[in-house]
Design an enzyme around this catalytic site. Structure first.
Site, PDB file in Angstrom:
ATOM      1  N   CYS A  83      38.342  36.263 -13.167  1.00 41.23           N
ATOM      2  CA  CYS A  83      37.671  36.262 -11.862  1.00 41.23           C
ATOM      3  C   CYS A  83      36.494  37.248 -11.835  1.00 41.23           C
ATOM      4  O   CYS A  83      35.470  36.962 -12.451  1.00 41.23           O
ATOM      5  CB  CYS A  83      38.698  36.526 -10.764  1.00 41.23           C
ATOM      6  SG  CYS A  83      38.142  35.923  -9.174  1.00 41.23           S
ATOM      7  N   HIS A 174      43.712  33.711 -11.590  1.00 39.12           N
ATOM      8  CA  HIS A 174      44.477  34.921 -11.946  1.00 39.12           C
ATOM      9  C   HIS A 174      45.829  34.581 -12.560  1.00 39.12           C
ATOM     10  O   HIS A 174      46.846  34.582 -11.852  1.00 39.12           O
ATOM     11  CB  HIS A 174      44.739  35.747 -10.678  1.00 39.12           C
ATOM     12  CG  HIS A 174      43.545  36.393 -10.096  1.00 39.12           C
ATOM     13  ND1 HIS A 174      43.217  37.713 -10.341  1.00 39.12           N
ATOM     14  CD2 HIS A 174      42.591  35.919  -9.281  1.00 39.12           C
ATOM     15  CE1 HIS A 174      42.106  38.013  -9.697  1.00 39.12           C
ATOM     16  NE2 HIS A 174      41.701  36.945  -9.038  1.00 39.12           N
ATOM     17  N   GLU A 176      47.743  36.402 -14.143  1.00 32.82           N
ATOM     18  CA  GLU A 176      48.655  37.551 -14.028  1.00 32.82           C
ATOM     19  C   GLU A 176      49.395  37.563 -12.695  1.00 32.82           C
ATOM     20  O   GLU A 176      50.338  38.324 -12.514  1.00 32.82           O
ATOM     21  CB  GLU A 176      47.876  38.863 -14.244  1.00 32.82           C
ATOM     22  CG  GLU A 176      47.056  39.379 -13.079  1.00 32.82           C
ATOM     23  CD  GLU A 176      45.739  38.619 -12.839  1.00 32.82           C
ATOM     24  OE1 GLU A 176      45.498  37.585 -13.489  1.00 32.82           O
ATOM     25  OE2 GLU A 176      44.976  39.078 -11.970  1.00 32.82           O
TER      26      GLU A 176
HETATM   27  N1  GLN Z   1      34.898  37.735  -5.060  1.00 33.29           N
HETATM   28  C1  GLN Z   1      35.035  38.742  -6.077  1.00 33.29           C
HETATM   29  C2  GLN Z   1      33.680  39.121  -6.649  1.00 33.29           C
HETATM   30  O1  GLN Z   1      32.683  38.494  -6.376  1.00 33.29           O
HETATM   31  C3  GLN Z   1      35.946  38.294  -7.206  1.00 33.29           C
HETATM   32  C4  GLN Z   1      37.347  38.098  -6.670  1.00 33.29           C
HETATM   33  C5  GLN Z   1      38.436  38.285  -7.682  1.00 33.29           C
HETATM   34  O2  GLN Z   1      38.261  38.907  -8.718  1.00 33.29           O
HETATM   35  N2  GLN Z   1      39.584  37.797  -7.321  1.00 33.29           N
HETATM   36  O3  GLN Z   1      33.611  40.047  -7.389  1.00 33.29           O
END
Ligand code: GLN
Length: 219
Positions: A83, A174, A176
């Protein structure tokens, strides 16, 4: 051989650190948090966790870890960005400046909407596991483009959700935070490490695609 060479580090500045360490422990891989550049020494791989990419980029700069990660990468360190971690690794960040820029992908940050548009779903990533994998998306980016050296591991709707090149794995979700250990096994093998086969389902038999706020489970 350096004692850490069989280990995977988890960048420990902000975001989902402990959950990654717990999943690595469950597959029998030595894992440790990384707060300082020197702690990268000898690691086989580093996970850059989800969290908030602007916050993470500032902390990486303050602690000199951006250069250290680039240097580690140059020396063969494998990287997995989940992410926000995937955002930091992308060569292009639509409408914004890229940060580490190590992987030939373009990401579109917050492309699903607000935090309230977070969701769970299942999907099959045949290179990673034989069964569909539970996926948790939290204000995720979309990977909207991938260069020729990038293999797509999971394409969903109008975006790429998981991809890799020879040294880097990225997932916009994610693993995890789900009962599945499949992506952790996949990354550990990419790092050349041995992994223990475990029964993922036993981690949280109650996980459902409707339960995206139900993250906590214990084994
Ligand atoms: N929205 C977050 C960002 O732009 C990422 C979200 C996440 O890591 N779950 O950094």
């Amino acid at each position: 051989m350096n004692a850490a060479a069989g280990a995977i580090g988890v960048l420990d500045l902000q975001g989902g650190v402990q959950e990654h360490l717990d999943h690595l422990r469950r597959i029998g891989v030595a894992a440790r948090p990384v707060k300082r550049a020197a702690e990268l020494d000898g690691l086989a791989g580093l996970i850059i966790p989800g969290g908030e990419s602007t916050c993470l980029s500032r902390l990486l700069t303050i602690f000199g870890l951006d250069d250290a990660i680039r240097q580690g990468y140059g020396n063969g360190l494998k990287l997995w960005g989940t992410c926000a971690g995937a955002i930091l690794l992308a060569r292009e960040n639509v409408g914004e400046m890229p940060f580490l820029g190590l992987m030939d992908i373009a990401v579109n940050r917050n492309a699903f909407g607000s935090q309230l548009d977070s969701f769970n779903r299942d999907a099959l990533a045949p290179a990673v596991a034989r069964e569909p994998i539970p996926l948790t998306f939290i204000r995720a980016p979309k990977i909207v483009q991938a260069g020729p050296g990038v293999r797509i591991l999971l394409q969903l709707d109008d975006y790429i959700a998981a991809a890799e090149d020879d040294q880097i794995l990225v997932t916009v979700f994610h693993p995890e935070l789900t009962p599945s250990l499949a992506f952790h096994r996949y990354f550990a093998r990419k790092c050349g490490l041995k992994v223990a086969e475990t029964d993922d389902a036993a981690l949280d038999p109650d996980w459902t695609p409707q339960s995206w706020t139900r993250f906590s489970y214990h084994v």
